[in-house]
Design a protein around this motif. Structure first.
Motif, mmCIF file in Angstrom:
data_model
loop_
_atom_site.group_PDB
_atom_site.id
_atom_site.type_symbol
_atom_site.label_atom_id
_atom_site.label_comp_id
_atom_site.label_asym_id
_atom_site.label_seq_id
_atom_site.Cartn_x
_atom_site.Cartn_y
_atom_site.Cartn_z
ATOM 1 N N GLU A 1 0.847 -1.201 0.000
ATOM 2 C CA GLU A 1 0.000 0.000 0.000
ATOM 3 C C GLU A 1 0.877 1.244 0.000
ATOM 4 O OE1 GLU A 1 -3.478 -1.906 2.867
ATOM 5 O OE2 GLU A 1 -1.703 -0.986 3.757
ATOM 6 N N GLU A 2 0.454 2.229 -0.764
ATOM 7 C CA GLU A 2 1.177 3.490 -0.829
ATOM 8 C C GLU A 2 0.850 4.327 0.403
ATOM 9 O OE1 GLU A 2 1.684 5.801 -4.781
ATOM 10 O OE2 GLU A 2 0.010 6.709 -3.702
ATOM 11 N N VAL A 3 1.883 4.843 1.073
ATOM 12 C CA VAL A 3 1.707 5.641 2.276
ATOM 13 C C VAL A 3 2.364 7.000 2.072
ATOM 14 C CG1 VAL A 3 2.194 5.806 4.752
ATOM 15 C CG2 VAL A 3 1.715 3.569 3.724
ATOM 16 N N THR A 4 1.609 8.075 2.306
ATOM 17 C CA THR A 4 2.145 9.434 2.210
ATOM 18 C C THR A 4 2.728 9.811 3.567
ATOM 19 O OG1 THR A 4 0.559 10.070 0.505
ATOM 20 C CG2 THR A 4 1.591 11.857 1.746
ATOM 21 N N LYS A 5 4.025 10.120 3.600
ATOM 22 C CA LYS A 5 4.682 10.510 4.851
ATOM 23 C C LYS A 5 4.449 11.987 5.162
ATOM 24 C CE LYS A 5 8.914 9.022 5.637
ATOM 25 N NZ LYS A 5 10.308 8.544 5.432
ATOM 26 N N TYR A 6 4.624 12.846 4.160
ATOM 27 C CA TYR A 6 4.371 14.275 4.348
ATOM 28 C C TYR A 6 4.372 14.990 3.009
ATOM 29 C CZ TYR A 6 9.526 14.294 4.498
ATOM 30 O OH TYR A 6 10.858 14.092 4.230
ATOM 31 N N PHE A 7 3.944 16.243 3.055
ATOM 32 C CA PHE A 7 3.865 17.090 1.871
ATOM 33 C C PHE A 7 4.907 18.192 1.979
ATOM 34 C CE2 PHE A 7 -0.337 15.293 2.551
ATOM 35 C CZ PHE A 7 -0.671 14.833 1.287
ATOM 36 N N ILE A 8 5.410 18.643 0.842
ATOM 37 C CA ILE A 8 6.351 19.760 0.798
ATOM 38 C C ILE A 8 5.769 20.774 -0.172
ATOM 39 C CG2 ILE A 8 8.704 20.517 0.291
ATOM 40 C CD1 ILE A 8 9.485 17.478 0.707
ATOM 41 N N GLU A 9 5.445 21.940 0.358
ATOM 42 C CA GLU A 9 4.818 22.963 -0.477
ATOM 43 C C GLU A 9 5.804 24.076 -0.802
ATOM 44 O OE1 GLU A 9 1.514 24.752 1.773
ATOM 45 O OE2 GLU A 9 2.385 23.836 3.530
ATOM 46 N N GLU A 10 5.318 25.118 -1.417
ATOM 47 C CA GLU A 10 6.153 26.233 -1.867
ATOM 48 C C GLU A 10 7.061 26.759 -0.749
ATOM 49 O OE1 GLU A 10 2.528 26.410 -4.589
ATOM 50 O OE2 GLU A 10 2.780 26.136 -2.443
ATOM 51 N N ASN A 11 8.204 27.279 -1.192
ATOM 52 C CA ASN A 11 9.188 27.919 -0.317
ATOM 53 C C ASN A 11 9.809 26.965 0.699
ATOM 54 O OD1 ASN A 11 8.715 30.385 -1.660
ATOM 55 N ND2 ASN A 11 6.933 30.738 -0.356
ATOM 56 N N ASN A 12 10.039 25.736 0.261
ATOM 57 C CA ASN A 12 10.716 24.746 1.094
ATOM 58 C C ASN A 12 11.676 23.936 0.229
ATOM 59 O OD1 ASN A 12 9.581 24.656 3.945
ATOM 60 N ND2 ASN A 12 7.708 24.731 2.723
ATOM 61 N N LEU A 13 12.751 23.464 0.872
ATOM 62 C CA LEU A 13 13.675 22.573 0.178
ATOM 63 C C LEU A 13 13.066 21.186 0.085
ATOM 64 C CD1 LEU A 13 17.256 23.304 1.594
ATOM 65 C CD2 LEU A 13 16.298 24.000 -0.590
ATOM 66 N N VAL A 14 13.387 20.491 -0.979
ATOM 67 C CA VAL A 14 12.947 19.112 -1.166
ATOM 68 C C VAL A 14 14.166 18.288 -1.555
ATOM 69 C CG1 VAL A 14 12.174 19.608 -3.525
ATOM 70 C CG2 VAL A 14 11.353 17.572 -2.373
ATOM 71 N N VAL A 15 14.460 17.277 -0.703
ATOM 72 C CA VAL A 15 15.603 16.396 -0.951
ATOM 73 C C VAL A 15 15.514 15.235 0.025
ATOM 74 C CG1 VAL A 15 17.138 17.636 0.658
ATOM 75 C CG2 VAL A 15 18.129 16.264 -1.173
ATOM 76 N N ASP A 16 15.996 14.093 -0.384
ATOM 77 C CA ASP A 16 16.173 12.986 0.535
ATOM 78 C C ASP A 16 17.620 13.102 1.000
ATOM 79 O OD1 ASP A 16 16.827 10.560 1.737
ATOM 80 O OD2 ASP A 16 15.450 9.424 0.454
ATOM 81 N N PHE A 17 17.841 13.843 2.098
ATOM 82 C CA PHE A 17 19.205 14.154 2.517
ATOM 83 C C PHE A 17 20.020 12.917 2.856
ATOM 84 C CE2 PHE A 17 18.666 18.805 3.116
ATOM 85 C CZ PHE A 17 19.852 19.180 2.505
ATOM 86 N N GLU A 18 19.387 11.915 3.445
ATOM 87 C CA GLU A 18 20.129 10.702 3.794
ATOM 88 C C GLU A 18 20.709 10.053 2.538
ATOM 89 O OE1 GLU A 18 19.724 6.654 6.438
ATOM 90 O OE2 GLU A 18 17.896 7.707 5.887
ATOM 91 N N SER A 19 19.885 9.929 1.518
ATOM 92 C CA SER A 19 20.334 9.344 0.255
ATOM 93 C C SER A 19 21.350 10.259 -0.429
ATOM 94 C CB SER A 19 19.134 9.104 -0.668
ATOM 95 O OG SER A 19 19.562 8.720 -1.953
ATOM 96 N N PHE A 20 21.046 11.562 -0.481
ATOM 97 C CA PHE A 20 21.885 12.551 -1.155
ATOM 98 C C PHE A 20 23.268 12.637 -0.513
ATOM 99 C CE2 PHE A 20 23.267 17.000 -1.744
ATOM 100 C CZ PHE A 20 23.196 17.113 -3.116
ATOM 101 N N ASP A 21 23.306 12.787 0.812
ATOM 102 C CA ASP A 21 24.575 12.960 1.521
ATOM 103 C C ASP A 21 25.422 11.698 1.563
ATOM 104 O OD1 ASP A 21 24.530 15.624 2.116
ATOM 105 O OD2 ASP A 21 23.898 15.390 4.191
ATOM 106 N N ASN A 22 24.765 10.564 1.782
ATOM 107 C CA ASN A 22 25.496 9.322 1.990
ATOM 108 C C ASN A 22 25.628 8.449 0.744
ATOM 109 O OD1 ASN A 22 25.814 9.865 4.805
ATOM 110 N ND2 ASN A 22 23.662 9.317 5.066
ATOM 111 N N GLU A 23 25.056 8.946 -0.371
ATOM 112 C CA GLU A 23 25.115 8.207 -1.633
ATOM 113 C C GLU A 23 24.567 6.781 -1.472
ATOM 114 O OE1 GLU A 23 27.401 8.901 -4.701
ATOM 115 O OE2 GLU A 23 27.377 11.026 -4.235
ATOM 116 N N ILE A 24 23.426 6.684 -0.784
ATOM 117 C CA ILE A 24 22.753 5.398 -0.622
ATOM 118 C C ILE A 24 21.388 5.456 -1.292
ATOM 119 C CG2 ILE A 24 23.960 4.763 1.515
ATOM 120 C CD1 ILE A 24 21.463 5.689 3.067
#
Length: 189
Positions: free
Chosen positions: A65-88
């Motif tokens: 089942e698809e689960v929505t964790k949260y929403f990111i709206e205007e004027n906010n950064l969007v990134v998966d920092f764990e994946s981005f920073d750690n190259e995982i």
């Protein structure tokens, strides 16, 4: 670009040369509704800033089942920092819920900003800290409150989201069925 700079200046000082470098590194990206900014199973390669539109972070649970964790709206950064920073590989998807316009930084350009701008790492750390606190504050009521209270809290937290996203995403975020959400909405009008 102006909104990104105003956003960054909330977290630290930047001189005109630093602002100019940030502007040169950012590229505009348009995502159509339902397109992915990043995907589970892949390494996140960019940091975005939402100029216009709404994205959501979601995953599939062990029942598929698809689960929505949260929403990111205007004027906010969007990134998966764990994946981005750690190259995982990421464990979640970042998906455009509406047509979106973003300013995007590649991994290389983001690293150059870190290497060049004194205090950039402090600004980024403050942004991440604020985002984590918001995430905890937004998720906590989902554990302790009943469905109606969770929906009312959702309206408080995301006042500009509810009428712009499919109710299936809202019900998924709240951990209730769509029919329950419809009943709740009907009862509070």
């Amino acid at each position: 670009m102006k909104t990104l700079i105003e956003y960054l200046l909330q977290f630290g000082n930047l001189n005109p040369q630093q602002i100019d470098l940030i502007a040169k590194k950012a590229t505009e990206l348009n995502l159509q509704k339902d397109e992915y900014f990043s995907e589970a199973g892949k390494i996140s390669r960019q940091v975005g800033f939402v100029i216009d539109g709404i994205t959501r972070v979601c995953y599939y649970n062990n029942k598929g089942e698809e689960v929505t964790k949260y929403f990111i709206e205007e004027n906010n950064l969007v990134v998966d920092f764990e994946s981005f920073d750690n190259e995982i590989c990421s464990s979640a998807y970042v998906q455009a819920v509406t047509d979106c316009r973003l300013l995007v930084f590649s991994k290389t350009d983001w690293q150059e900003l870190l290497d060049t701008i004194v205090g950039w790492d402090t600004i980024v750390h403050k942004i991440i800290s604020k985002a984590l606190m918001q995430k905890v504050a937004r998720r906590s009521p989902l554990v302790t409150e009943d469905a109606t209270e969770r929906y009312l809290k959702f309206l408080e937290i995301y006042p500009n989201v509810v009428n712009r996203v499919p109710l299936s995403y809202v019900s998924s975020y709240l951990g209730i069925t769509q029919s329950s959400l419809s009943r709740i909405r009907k009862n509070i009008r």
